[in-house]
Design a protein around this motif. Structure first.
Motif, PDB file in Angstrom:
ATOM      1  N   LEU A 110       5.625   2.468  -7.522  1.00  0.00           N
ATOM      2  CA  LEU A 110       4.871   2.550  -6.264  1.00  0.00           C
ATOM      3  C   LEU A 110       5.513   1.661  -5.208  1.00  0.00           C
ATOM      4  CD1 LEU A 110       2.353   3.608  -4.795  1.00  0.00           C
ATOM      5  CD2 LEU A 110       1.064   1.696  -5.782  1.00  0.00           C
ATOM      6  N   TRP A 111       5.869   0.447  -5.598  1.00  0.00           N
ATOM      7  CA  TRP A 111       6.415  -0.509  -4.637  1.00  0.00           C
ATOM      8  C   TRP A 111       7.795  -0.079  -4.133  1.00  0.00           C
ATOM      9  CZ3 TRP A 111       5.144  -3.492  -1.088  1.00  0.00           C
ATOM     10  CH2 TRP A 111       6.031  -4.447  -0.560  1.00  0.00           C
ATOM     11  N   GLU A 112       8.643   0.422  -5.035  1.00  0.00           N
ATOM     12  CA  GLU A 112       9.980   0.857  -4.606  1.00  0.00           C
ATOM     13  C   GLU A 112       9.883   1.989  -3.589  1.00  0.00           C
ATOM     14  OE1 GLU A 112      12.259   1.533  -8.182  1.00  0.00           O
ATOM     15  OE2 GLU A 112      12.506  -0.634  -8.513  1.00  0.00           O
ATOM     16  N   TYR A 113       8.931   2.875  -3.792  1.00  0.00           N
ATOM     17  CA  TYR A 113       8.712   3.942  -2.811  1.00  0.00           C
ATOM     18  C   TYR A 113       8.294   3.359  -1.455  1.00  0.00           C
ATOM     19  CZ  TYR A 113       6.357   7.403  -0.048  1.00  0.00           C
ATOM     20  OH  TYR A 113       5.962   8.172   1.017  1.00  0.00           O
ATOM     21  N   MET A 114       7.372   2.408  -1.468  1.00  0.00           N
ATOM     22  CA  MET A 114       6.888   1.828  -0.206  1.00  0.00           C
ATOM     23  C   MET A 114       8.027   1.155   0.555  1.00  0.00           C
ATOM     24  SD  MET A 114       3.724   2.600   0.036  1.00  0.00           S
ATOM     25  CE  MET A 114       2.253   2.976  -0.932  1.00  0.00           C
ATOM     26  N   VAL A 115       8.878   0.437  -0.155  1.00  0.00           N
ATOM     27  CA  VAL A 115      10.015  -0.238   0.481  1.00  0.00           C
ATOM     28  C   VAL A 115      10.957   0.795   1.096  1.00  0.00           C
ATOM     29  CG1 VAL A 115      12.064  -1.655   0.062  1.00  0.00           C
ATOM     30  CG2 VAL A 115       9.876  -2.278  -0.991  1.00  0.00           C
ATOM     31  N   MET A 116      11.273   1.820   0.334  1.00  0.00           N
ATOM     32  CA  MET A 116      12.163   2.881   0.828  1.00  0.00           C
ATOM     33  C   MET A 116      11.549   3.562   2.057  1.00  0.00           C
ATOM     34  SD  MET A 116      12.430   6.404   0.907  1.00  0.00           S
ATOM     35  CE  MET A 116      11.267   6.985  -0.346  1.00  0.00           C
ATOM     36  N   ALA A 117      10.268   3.929   1.945  1.00  0.00           N
ATOM     37  CA  ALA A 117       9.617   4.667   3.036  1.00  0.00           C
ATOM     38  C   ALA A 117       9.526   3.803   4.294  1.00  0.00           C
ATOM     39  CB  ALA A 117       8.219   5.122   2.592  1.00  0.00           C
ATOM     40  N   ALA A 118       9.192   2.527   4.125  1.00  0.00           N
ATOM     41  CA  ALA A 118       9.067   1.643   5.293  1.00  0.00           C
ATOM     42  C   ALA A 118      10.425   1.487   5.985  1.00  0.00           C
ATOM     43  CB  ALA A 118       8.510   0.285   4.867  1.00  0.00           C
TER      44      ALA A 118
END
Ligand code: HEM
Length: 128
Positions: A110-118
């Protein structure tokens, strides 16, 4: 074989509802991010992010029914998002993700996705 979606694995709708509620509590108190939101009531923005994330992770596709294709980079063009705004967004999301107490592998995904998306939402280039 039938496999669980990520949405189901983390606890379904309730988990995403908690995630975005906690995230927007952070935004509500943020002197940089709060003024970027055009509406006085953050509730509708919270609901859009909630529905988007539910859909992204394999839950019901209500976001698309209500809003059409996400095209998130395009939808963020009206807002000036530099490194500072991105990092504040991630700070509040980090606190929200932590509050869920997920299993480590799920939390990391979940966190890796948020970092990528941001990072992908940044739309102004600043000097380093
Ligand atoms: C909408 C800010 C990153 C998902 C918005 C809005 C603002 C905003 C001001 C308009 C509020 C509304 O009326 O909905 C930011 C900032 C970011 C950021 C400063 C920093 C990087 C992200 C990321 C995602 C995301 C990483 C997805 C993981 C959304 C969604 C909407 C939205 C789904 C509603 C789109 C719509 O249906 O109109 N964002 N955002 N945002 N944002 Fe972000």
């Amino acid at each position: 074989p039938v496999r669980m979606t990520f949405y189901e694995a983390v606890g379904g709708e309730e988990t995403f509802t908690r995630l975005v509620r906690r995230f927007y509590e952070g935004v509500a108190d943020d002197p940089v991010l709060r003024p970027m939101y055009p509406e006085e009531d953050l509730g509708p923005a919270e609901e859009r992010l909630r529905l988007f994330l539910i859909q992204y992770w394999g839950g019901p596709r209500t976001y698309n029914e209500q809003r059409g294709h996400p095209r998130l980079r395009m939808r963020h063009v009206p807002f000036r998002i530099g490194a500072a705004e991105r990092d504040l967004w991630l700070k509040h999301m980090r606190a929200a993700v932590d509050s869920l107490d997920l299993h480590e592998a799920l939390e990391r995904q979940l966190w890796e996705y948020m970092v990528m998306a941001a990072h992908s939402m940044v739309n102004v280039q600043e000097d380093a």
